[in-house]
Design an enzyme around this catalytic site. Structure first.
Site, mmCIF file in Angstrom:
data_model
loop_
_atom_site.group_PDB
_atom_site.id
_atom_site.type_symbol
_atom_site.label_atom_id
_atom_site.label_comp_id
_atom_site.label_asym_id
_atom_site.label_seq_id
_atom_site.Cartn_x
_atom_site.Cartn_y
_atom_site.Cartn_z
ATOM 1 N N HIS A 200 -32.114 -46.278 -69.350
ATOM 2 C CA HIS A 200 -33.349 -47.019 -68.299
ATOM 3 C C HIS A 200 -33.498 -48.831 -69.465
ATOM 4 O O HIS A 200 -33.965 -49.945 -68.725
ATOM 5 C CB HIS A 200 -34.885 -46.557 -68.510
ATOM 6 C CG HIS A 200 -35.282 -46.000 -67.675
ATOM 7 N ND1 HIS A 200 -35.994 -46.104 -66.964
ATOM 8 C CD2 HIS A 200 -34.425 -44.556 -67.939
ATOM 9 C CE1 HIS A 200 -35.711 -44.688 -66.492
ATOM 10 N NE2 HIS A 200 -34.973 -43.683 -67.063
ATOM 11 N N ASP A 406 -33.638 -57.377 -70.618
ATOM 12 C CA ASP A 406 -34.718 -56.872 -69.897
ATOM 13 C C ASP A 406 -34.017 -55.710 -68.846
ATOM 14 O O ASP A 406 -32.740 -56.350 -67.979
ATOM 15 C CB ASP A 406 -36.018 -56.440 -69.485
ATOM 16 C CG ASP A 406 -37.038 -55.949 -69.464
ATOM 17 O OD1 ASP A 406 -38.210 -56.566 -69.473
ATOM 18 O OD2 ASP A 406 -36.696 -54.274 -69.387
HETATM 19 P P1 ADP Z 1 -40.733 -51.854 -70.057
HETATM 20 O O1 ADP Z 1 -40.277 -50.080 -69.843
HETATM 21 O O2 ADP Z 1 -40.244 -51.758 -71.138
HETATM 22 O O3 ADP Z 1 -42.105 -51.383 -70.964
HETATM 23 P P2 ADP Z 1 -40.987 -52.204 -68.023
HETATM 24 O O4 ADP Z 1 -40.933 -53.475 -67.179
HETATM 25 O O5 ADP Z 1 -40.493 -51.447 -67.004
HETATM 26 O O6 ADP Z 1 -41.137 -52.402 -69.043
HETATM 27 O O7 ADP Z 1 -42.481 -51.568 -67.619
HETATM 28 C C1 ADP Z 1 -43.630 -51.761 -68.311
HETATM 29 C C2 ADP Z 1 -44.319 -50.874 -67.674
HETATM 30 O O8 ADP Z 1 -46.344 -50.497 -68.345
HETATM 31 C C3 ADP Z 1 -44.689 -50.866 -66.024
HETATM 32 O O9 ADP Z 1 -45.183 -49.869 -64.912
HETATM 33 C C4 ADP Z 1 -46.310 -51.529 -66.110
HETATM 34 O O10 ADP Z 1 -47.277 -51.474 -65.128
HETATM 35 C C5 ADP Z 1 -46.744 -51.018 -67.388
HETATM 36 N N1 ADP Z 1 -48.357 -51.832 -68.226
HETATM 37 C C6 ADP Z 1 -47.082 -52.463 -68.878
HETATM 38 N N2 ADP Z 1 -48.335 -53.471 -69.663
HETATM 39 C C7 ADP Z 1 -49.462 -52.644 -69.331
HETATM 40 C C8 ADP Z 1 -50.607 -52.714 -69.220
HETATM 41 N N3 ADP Z 1 -51.300 -54.037 -70.445
HETATM 42 N N4 ADP Z 1 -51.414 -51.961 -69.663
HETATM 43 C C9 ADP Z 1 -51.326 -50.826 -68.404
HETATM 44 N N5 ADP Z 1 -50.083 -50.629 -68.277
HETATM 45 C C10 ADP Z 1 -49.092 -51.709 -68.447
HETATM 46 O O1 F6P Z 2 -38.965 -47.976 -70.104
HETATM 47 C C1 F6P Z 2 -37.632 -47.952 -71.528
HETATM 48 C C2 F6P Z 2 -38.793 -47.965 -72.427
HETATM 49 O O2 F6P Z 2 -37.783 -48.621 -73.675
HETATM 50 C C3 F6P Z 2 -38.831 -46.656 -72.236
HETATM 51 O O3 F6P Z 2 -37.347 -45.071 -72.890
HETATM 52 C C4 F6P Z 2 -39.873 -45.972 -73.785
HETATM 53 O O4 F6P Z 2 -40.087 -45.142 -73.415
HETATM 54 C C5 F6P Z 2 -40.503 -46.759 -72.902
HETATM 55 O O5 F6P Z 2 -39.600 -48.469 -72.812
HETATM 56 C C6 F6P Z 2 -41.342 -47.235 -73.987
HETATM 57 O O6 F6P Z 2 -41.484 -47.573 -75.530
HETATM 58 P P1 F6P Z 2 -42.186 -46.362 -75.520
HETATM 59 O O7 F6P Z 2 -41.833 -44.993 -75.416
HETATM 60 O O8 F6P Z 2 -41.667 -46.412 -77.045
HETATM 61 O O9 F6P Z 2 -44.045 -46.862 -75.767
#
Ligand code: ADP
Ligand code: F6P
Length: 521
Positions: A200, A406
């Protein structure tokens, strides 16, 4: 028998003591001549995370693209999701059974980790080393890396949990950098299984990856899979570069390499979001009400939503906002930036340092520009409920998604999926995986703070017609290439002959929805 089984009780190990928990779901027995094939999802993070607060368990929706993205395919399937439920030490037997039952309702199978495993496998190796390497931040690496044997031991626990439950015909789908060794371990334990692996996050440039002493061992771990998937062509290119130099392997025209007598597909599968679900929930009356409230609080609204992670570029985003207020003082008192930052990996020193940096920037910029009636930056250090997330997406005039690196960034796609009003402007970093698909966003170099400031200004000035045209094209892309298509394409690549839809259809038992379970705690 354990979770995923069908006796009236199941046993769980609590700090070395076995306790038996009553199974919550109704003891229906259906005689099935042939066991339907299942999808076994394996990831470190489950869609729910439990914490122990004051001796009580608090179960919350996990944040992060993997946890939120895979819910759809899991909900629609008839399989199991195997992963880490969070730290449950300190719970008494009854409370422990209560939490286990909630995971069981989700068809989630907890793999319990010891405190040491969490410290070393999750914090020190996965988050302080692998995350930094994969996001090209060798400057953030610890000076000496130790703990790979604990990483291996923890991966073995996940592999054991899968092998114990695997049945002939089941498909196993392993996810992300915390579990790079699991595919090879599963190949040993269940050699005939169809095993998939999806990364991912970015696979880094080989020059960066090669700084890891165990680089060959990690790559060999993934090659236990039949299909290894990446979000973008660039990440797969980096991976094939590493394979060539570490193992002398070349990918052929059909996107396969041959290793250990097996052919392994190296595929590109850009992950989507549940676009239809975001559109529907974004149009809910309570979201509309909250959107109007947000809109009334400022003439124009900028929004940033991220885990508080140094890969997300939040500090430079705040500096770009400051530059905007300096270069375009006409916006002072008329715009607001709402930056929501979810606490993440707070026990890793780099993440604590980042929090101090971001919060001092917010304080300095607000201190410099705020008036008694206007505060330029609203900074929320917490997870927000889904209805607020959706309202922020709907209310944003400009959505700022400016990561330094990202894998994909699902927030960008969620924003687009929520904008059924065909309005709002997406400012997107050229270093986010999503940029390959979302070409109609306004693309920026997040390192160029002054350029980002000017782009925010021009986005605020963009005509309605151009905003609509861009958003229409973005929505067409996000709706067509949603998470279900992603899962289907990956699973079809993994097992062409398999009734992938069957994996998705006719499940015996609909898992409880996340909100149902979370609300009950
Ligand atoms: P990562 O996997 O690195 O966190 P992504 O943007 O791919 O980044 O995914 C983030 C996920 O977490 C999204 O589905 C988003 O809706 C959720 N998310 C991010 N910030 C918040 C928040 N403050 N409250 C609830 N959900 C959140
Ligand atoms: O979506 C990518 C990722 O690295 C997932 O593996 C992981 O679950 C997510 O970000 C959030 O990080 P964590 O699980 O360490 O809170």
């Amino acid at each position: 028998m354990e979770i995923g089984g069908d006796t009236p009780y199941y046993t769980v190990d609590v700090d070395g003591t076995s306790i038996s928990c009553p199974r919550r779901r109704p003891a229906i027995t259906i005689i099935i001549m042939t066991e339907p094939a299942r999808l076994l999802i394996v990831s470190n993070r489950l869609p729910l995370t439990a914490d122990v607060v004051g001796g009580r368990a608090v179960v919350r929706r996990s944040v992060g693209g993997l946890a939120t993205g895979l819910q759809g395919p899991h909900q629609q399937g008839n399989g199991l999701w195997i992963g880490w439920p969070g730290q449950l030490e300190g719970l008494d037997a009854d409370a422990r059974c209560e939490v286990e039952a909630q995971f069981e309702e989700m068809r989630a199978v907890p793999v319990h980790l010891t405190a040491k495993e969490v410290d070393v496998f999750y914090e020190e190796i996965s988050n302080a080393v692998l995350w930094a390497i994969c996001h090209d931040r060798i400057d953030r690496l610890p000076l000496r890396v130790t703990g790979w044997e604990t990483y291996e031991a923890a991966n073995a626990r996940f592999a054991d949990a899968v092998a114990e439950r695997w049945r002939p015909g089941d498909i196993v789908w392993v996810h992300d950098y915390q579990l790079l060794r699991v595919p090879a371990m599963l190949r040993q334990r269940i050699p005939e299984a169809r095993i998939g692996f999806f990364l991912h996050i970015p696979f880094p440039n080989p020059e960066v990856f090669f700084t890891l002493a165990v680089r060959k061992w990690l790559v060999e771990g993934t090659l236990g899979a039949d299909v290894v998937g990446f979000h973008t062509r660039r990440y797969r290119g980096h991976f094939t570069g590493a394979l060539r130099r570490l193992l002398g392997l070349e990918m052929d025209a059909s996107e396969h390499v041959t290793y250990g007598g097996r052919r392994i597909r190296l595929g590109i599968f850009p992950m989507g979001v549940d676009a239809a679900d975001f559109t529907t929930r974004g149009d809910a009356p309570e979201v509309h009400a909250e959107t109007l409230e947000l809109r009334s609080s400022a003439e124009r609204l900028l929004v940033g939503i991220d885990r508080l992670d140094y890969s997300k570029g939040i500090s430079r985003r705040l500096l770009a906002f400051e530059r905007l207020l300096v270069q375009h003082p006409e916006w002072r008192g008329r715009i607001r930036l709402v930056q929501v930052a979810v606490p993440s990996r707070g026990r890793v020193s780099e993440y604590r340092r980042l929090r101090r940096e971001v919060e001092s920037l917010v304080g300095r910029i607000n201190g410099k520009f705020a008036t008694p009636t206007w505060t330029p930056i609203q900074y929320l250090f917490r997870s927000v409920p889904q209805h607020t997330l959706l309202a922020l997406y709907r209310a944003a005039d400009v959505m700022l998604v400016t990561p330094l690196r990202d894998g994909m960034n699902l927030v960008a796609k969620e924003f687009v999926a929520t904008r059924s009003d065909e309005d709002g402007v997406l400012v997107l970093s050229e270093f986010a995986g999503a940029v390959d698909e979302l070409r109609d966003a306004v693309i920026v170099n997040p390192y160029d703070v002054d350029q980002v400031a000017e782009v925010i200004h021009s986005s605020l000035m963009m005509e309605r017609a151009e905003r609509r045209t861009r958003m229409r094209k973005l929505r067409a892309q996000v709706i067509e290439h949603d998470v279900h298509r992603w899962a289907k394409e990956f699973l079809t690549a993994l097992d062409p002959g398999h009734d992938v839809a069957g994996l998705g259809g006719g499940s015996l038992r609909q898992p409880a929805s996340i909100d149902d379970v979370v609300q009950r705690t």
